[in-house]
Design a protein around this motif. Structure first.
Motif, PDB file in Angstrom:
ATOM      1  N   ASN A   1       0.829  -1.200   0.000  1.00 48.59           N
ATOM      2  CA  ASN A   1       0.000   0.000   0.000  1.00 48.59           C
ATOM      3  C   ASN A   1       0.871   1.260   0.000  1.00 48.59           C
TER       4      ASN A   1
ATOM      5  N   VAL B   1      -4.168  10.024   6.702  1.00 45.64           N
ATOM      6  CA  VAL B   1      -3.655   9.174   5.618  1.00 45.64           C
ATOM      7  C   VAL B   1      -3.384   7.771   6.164  1.00 45.64           C
TER       8      VAL B   1
ATOM      9  N   HIS C   1      -7.604   9.083  -0.308  1.00 51.67           N
ATOM     10  CA  HIS C   1      -6.874  10.167   0.377  1.00 51.67           C
ATOM     11  C   HIS C   1      -7.292  11.558  -0.112  1.00 51.67           C
TER      12      HIS C   1
ATOM     13  N   HIS D   1      -4.240   4.098  -5.243  1.00 51.50           N
ATOM     14  CA  HIS D   1      -5.389   4.260  -4.347  1.00 51.50           C
ATOM     15  C   HIS D   1      -5.577   5.704  -3.875  1.00 51.50           C
TER      16      HIS D   1
ATOM     17  N   ASP E   1      -5.178   4.411   4.950  1.00 52.03           N
ATOM     18  CA  ASP E   1      -4.386   3.302   4.403  1.00 52.03           C
ATOM     19  C   ASP E   1      -4.617   2.012   5.186  1.00 52.03           C
TER      20      ASP E   1
END
Ligand code: FES
Ligand code: FE
Length: 377
Positions: free
Chosen positions: A201, A327, A212, A207, A331
């Motif tokens: 990740n 973040v 985000h 992503h 994640d």
């Protein structure tokens, strides 16, 4: 689905079992975490002789401390008598020695056995021979790294070199003076996911646009899906209206004076295998350490580091910390959402990597190589 049947734009991932199998996790503990340099603490967490921290490295518990001469030491957290854990608390401080709570064998900060009940009647107990067993220790960027290998690999090549290569040159990281910064905030995350999902990740930004919103506002190029650490020496530029690396793009804290004009208003990310991620922005540094706990569980300890005067001066770090804390939570939620799928029969042969994720294939090849060929995956 196998790699041979995939179109060239897609690469196969590891199979699901690589993220769930306890036997494979034990092999990773042995061949990755017990063989490589592993970051265990901030040196400032051990401010005085006798201050200690216990950390699991691979399958072992390690006691990290500072000797009387202030040098860093790391020992197996195992009493040489009958094997009791010397300390079970995560951190603390002893005055001059570690005493085993079982039969009171006592070791000084250099690891020598200095006392044991009735030792005078047991002259054969060697004070050096039965001292604590130490492991290799290094300090870099103000962090303590240990290596449990009998013959540790080169710290300069595997840790310093690996980080510096990502940035392009040694000076780029030195300009942030990370060893002289102060921890303004530390957050520990308990993540219900395999450590490799967290690495993968961190390596991709495919992503970013989806999960985000705050980060892509500050770093607009992340919305395109290309991660900064994918390109050597590339820093992602702040958006035109962004004043600082904060949750709302407002002004950040005092800029680190060594940061060059080229590094200003940019974000750099570095992965130091196997368990450290470093983010560099003009006014702070974010350093993550992953501690794999089980095949499906990882503790992530994250420090936000600022100039000492910023932290000591009591400046408000809230908006600064909140950006990457969000973040991180975004994640880790994604990793936790993915973990159950690894055990699905649908994922027995894994999934696929799209072109902007192809560099993750190099990480998978590295894991396979470290584990050897007797457990193909
Ligand atoms: Fe530690 Fe006996 S096990 S003193
Ligand atoms: Fe992310």
């Amino acid at each position: 689905m196998t790699s041979t049947s995939l179109p060239p734009s897609l690469l196969a991932t590891l199979p699901g079992a690589a993220y769930t199998d306890p036997a494979l996790f034990a092999l990773e503990q042995e061949r990755i975490f017990e063989k490589m340099w592993f970051c265990v603490a901030r040196a400032a967490d051990l401010p005085r002789p006798g201050a200690f921290r216990t950390v699991d490295v691979g399958r072992e518990s390690i006691l990290v401390t500072r000797a009387r001469d202030h040098s860093l030491r790391a020992y197996f957290n195992v009493c040489r008598h009958r094997g009791a854990r010397l300390r079970t608390d995560r951190s603390g401080e002893v005055r001059r020695a570690f005493q085993c709570p079982y039969h009171a064998w006592t070791y000084d900060l250099d690891g020598r056995l200095i006392a044991a009940p009735n030792l005078t009647r047991m002259p054969d107990v060697g004070r050096i021979e039965y001292g604590l067993v130490d492991v290799a220790v290094r300090e870099w960027l103000g962090y303590v790294w240990v290596c449990l290998a009998e013959d540790p690999p080169s710290f300069e090549a595997d840790v310093v070199g690996a980080a510096v290569t990502r940035l392009g040159d040694a000076e780029s990281i030195e300009r942030y003076g990370i060893d002289g910064l102060t921890v303004g905030r530390r957050i520990v995350y308990d993540v219900r996911a395999n450590w490799k999902l967290i690495v993968e990740n961190f390596m991709e930004c495919y992503h970013c646009a989806t999960i985000h919103p705050e980060l892509t506002e500050v770093l607009p190029e992340f919305a395109d899906g290309y991660a900064a650490q994918y390109y050597v020496g590339h820093g992602a530029e702040f958006g035109a209206d962004i004043r600082g690396f904060t949750v709302d793009g407002s002004e950040g804290l005092d800029r680190i004076p060594g940061v060059s004009a080229e590094q200003d208003r940019r974000y750099y990310a570095i992965t130091v295998q196997p368990q450290v991620f470093i983010n560099l922005v003009p006014d702070h540094v974010i350093l993550h350490r992953m501690y794999p706990v089980a095949a499906d569980r990882t503790t992530v300890e994250c420090d936000w580091l600022y100039l000492p005067e910023v932290v000591d001066g009591g400046k408000d770090l809230t908006r600064s910390v909140e950006l990457f804390d969000r973040v991180n939570r975004q994640d880790f939620a994604a990793c936790e959402r993915t973990q159950p799928g690894m055990g699905s029969r649908l994922y027995a042969n894994g999934g696929v990597l799209v072109p902007s994720e192809h560099h993750i294939g190099a990480f998978h090849a590295w894991v396979r190589e470290r584990l050897g060929t007797e457990r193909p995956m």
